[in-house]
Design a protein around this motif. Structure first.
Motif, mmCIF file in Angstrom:
data_model
loop_
_atom_site.group_PDB
_atom_site.id
_atom_site.type_symbol
_atom_site.label_atom_id
_atom_site.label_comp_id
_atom_site.label_asym_id
_atom_site.label_seq_id
_atom_site.Cartn_x
_atom_site.Cartn_y
_atom_site.Cartn_z
ATOM 1 N N ILE A 101 0.841 -1.206 0.000
ATOM 2 C CA ILE A 101 0.000 0.000 0.000
ATOM 3 C C ILE A 101 0.876 1.256 0.000
ATOM 4 O O ILE A 101 0.582 2.229 -0.706
ATOM 5 N N GLY A 102 1.985 1.217 0.716
ATOM 6 C CA GLY A 102 2.926 2.347 0.695
ATOM 7 C C GLY A 102 3.454 2.587 -0.721
ATOM 8 O O GLY A 102 3.549 3.733 -1.181
ATOM 9 N N ARG A 103 3.761 1.491 -1.418
ATOM 10 C CA ARG A 103 4.249 1.631 -2.807
ATOM 11 C C ARG A 103 3.193 2.283 -3.683
ATOM 12 O O ARG A 103 3.488 3.154 -4.507
ATOM 13 N N ALA A 104 1.947 1.850 -3.517
ATOM 14 C CA ALA A 104 0.865 2.402 -4.352
ATOM 15 C C ALA A 104 0.674 3.886 -4.047
ATOM 16 O O ALA A 104 0.460 4.688 -4.961
ATOM 17 N N ILE A 105 0.738 4.249 -2.798
ATOM 18 C CA ILE A 105 0.561 5.671 -2.446
ATOM 19 C C ILE A 105 1.686 6.484 -3.079
ATOM 20 O O ILE A 105 1.446 7.522 -3.697
ATOM 21 N N ARG A 106 2.906 5.977 -2.987
ATOM 22 C CA ARG A 106 4.032 6.713 -3.598
ATOM 23 C C ARG A 106 3.897 6.758 -5.123
ATOM 24 O O ARG A 106 4.329 7.710 -5.768
ATOM 25 N N ALA A 107 3.290 5.728 -5.699
ATOM 26 C CA ALA A 107 3.137 5.685 -7.164
ATOM 27 C C ALA A 107 2.024 6.602 -7.659
ATOM 28 O O ALA A 107 1.871 6.787 -8.860
ATOM 29 N N ARG A 129 -6.573 0.599 10.708
ATOM 30 C CA ARG A 129 -6.206 1.903 11.272
ATOM 31 C C ARG A 129 -4.793 2.306 10.804
ATOM 32 O O ARG A 129 -4.532 3.452 10.476
ATOM 33 N N ARG A 130 -3.922 1.306 10.752
ATOM 34 C CA ARG A 130 -2.556 1.594 10.282
ATOM 35 C C ARG A 130 -2.583 2.164 8.856
ATOM 36 O O ARG A 130 -1.909 3.154 8.539
ATOM 37 N N VAL A 131 -3.393 1.550 7.985
ATOM 38 C CA VAL A 131 -3.480 2.021 6.592
ATOM 39 C C VAL A 131 -4.199 3.376 6.526
ATOM 40 O O VAL A 131 -3.824 4.247 5.741
ATOM 41 N N ARG A 136 -4.270 8.923 5.227
ATOM 42 C CA ARG A 136 -4.611 10.288 5.651
ATOM 43 C C ARG A 136 -3.426 11.214 5.398
ATOM 44 O O ARG A 136 -3.595 12.339 4.933
ATOM 45 N N ALA A 137 -2.230 10.727 5.660
ATOM 46 C CA ALA A 137 -1.033 11.552 5.432
ATOM 47 C C ALA A 137 -0.909 11.915 3.944
ATOM 48 O O ALA A 137 -0.364 12.961 3.593
ATOM 49 N N PRO A 141 -8.572 8.459 0.309
ATOM 50 C CA PRO A 141 -9.444 7.581 1.096
ATOM 51 C C PRO A 141 -9.017 6.114 1.126
ATOM 52 O O PRO A 141 -8.327 5.644 0.212
ATOM 53 N N VAL A 142 -9.494 5.436 2.167
ATOM 54 C CA VAL A 142 -9.205 4.010 2.363
ATOM 55 C C VAL A 142 -10.492 3.213 2.362
ATOM 56 O O VAL A 142 -11.453 3.582 3.025
ATOM 57 N N GLU A 143 -10.465 2.120 1.622
ATOM 58 C CA GLU A 143 -11.567 1.155 1.667
ATOM 59 C C GLU A 143 -11.107 -0.030 2.503
ATOM 60 O O GLU A 143 -9.943 -0.445 2.412
ATOM 61 N N ALA A 144 -12.003 -0.560 3.335
ATOM 62 C CA ALA A 144 -11.680 -1.753 4.125
ATOM 63 C C ALA A 144 -12.811 -2.753 3.941
ATOM 64 O O ALA A 144 -13.850 -2.421 3.371
ATOM 65 N N GLU A 145 -12.605 -3.969 4.419
ATOM 66 C CA GLU A 145 -13.645 -5.002 4.251
ATOM 67 C C GLU A 145 -13.945 -5.682 5.571
ATOM 68 O O GLU A 145 -13.033 -6.019 6.325
#
Ligand code: 13P
Length: 306
Positions: A101-107, A129-131, A136-137, A141-145
């Protein structure tokens, strides 16, 4: 018109009884016809890739999908979303979800999903919550299941009617309310009867069974959660059920199998015919299944349905 965020898109859809369809790209050449179909029908949609699509299919990587999106994406009608990054995957293996997920955010992905649905409620809240803090930083937005949308796992599913009748794996409304409050998720994927299309080598070409949705159960979750809800397993659900679901809180609908199977059927003989089949199916879904053709203007500009 072109600057609305993905958060605004999904929120406006939720408030206006619309849905944003989200299309999976397991093969990079599928992306261009999906984007073209959305542009030609003036419909707002997400282009997305799930971890299993760069591992088990030919999407390549988070960055390969981003690069193709940079080439063919169209900001009037598309946004880039990261679909399922599971904490425990469909083969029961632990995943370094925060790294992906960090890679995707940076991408440059504009929204992300973390799937902690195979965890206990407490663990799912903690991972989400970690994601949420990472997202947020980055201002996305974040989707969860929560609950079990089955089908990606290898091996046979329990009989569908039994699953539906027993509500096995359905999202619990009390848990959903607590989950949203404590996890910081912006959108919640819920289980109310849909299933994912099979992805194992032996089953991926098989026709999906027609699923139904428990609208009363969905409505209960919608009233308790106060966030846009997401429907996974969007292929092959009875049309009336989908439209009813959109009236009861579903604001994003994930579609993979419906466009992947025609692509896989034609690609070995004719890549051009495979792309045409993806285009035709995307148009059909937007027009006939979801009846949301022309949504882009309203979703980009806000305001109520004309
Ligand atoms: P289908 O394969 O049933 O369309 O489901 C797609 C999905 O939910 C991807 O997250």
């Amino acid at each position: 018109m072109a600057s609305a965020t993905t958060r605004e898109w999904v929120h406006r859809a939720w408030k206006n009884g619309l849905a944003v369809p989200a299309f999976n790209i397991p093969y990079l050449p599928m992306m261009e016809p999906v984007v073209r179909a959305l542009a030609d029908t003036r419909t707002a949609g997400l282009i997305m890739v799930a971890r299993l699509e760069w591992i088990k299919f030919a999407a390549g990587s988070i960055e390969a999908v981003r690069d193709e999106y940079a080439r063919v994406g169209d900001r009037r009608v598309t946004r880039l979303h990261l679909d399922h990054v599971p904490v425990i995957d469909e083969d029961n293996l632990r995943v370094d979800y925060a790294a992906d997920i960090g890679r995707a955010i940076r991408a440059g992905y504009e929204s992300v999903m973390v799937d902690g649905s195979r965890l206990s409620l407490e663990e799912n809240i903690a991972c989400t919550r970690r994601v949420s803090e990472m997202a947020r930083a980055a201002g996305i937005p974040v989707e969860a299941e929560l609950g079990a949308v089955m089908g990606h796992e290898a091996g046979p599913l329990p009989p569908y009617e039994e699953l539906f009748r027993s509500r096995r794996g359905f999202t619990d409304p009390d848990e959903a309310e607590r989950f949203v409050r404590e996890s910081g998720a912006d959108w919640l994927s819920i289980a109310v009867g849909s299933i994912h299309g099979a992805i194992s080598d032996s089953a991926r070409a098989r026709k999906k069974i027609e699923a139904r949705l428990d609208i009363g159960h969905l409505d209960n979750i919608n009233r308790r959660c106060g966030v846009p809800l997401v429907l996974h397993g969007g292929t092959g659900i009875a049309r009336e059920c989908i439209r009813d679901a959109v009236r009861h809180g579903i604001a994003k609908i994930n579609v993979a199998t419906a466009i992947r199977q025609p692509y896989e059927r034609h690609a070995p003989e004719s890549p051009a015919r495979a792309r045409d089949a993806v285009y035709a199916e995307t148009v059909r879904i937007v027009r006939e299944e979801l009846a949301i053709e022309g949504s882009a203007e309203q979703i980009n500009n806000g305001g109520n349905r004309p």
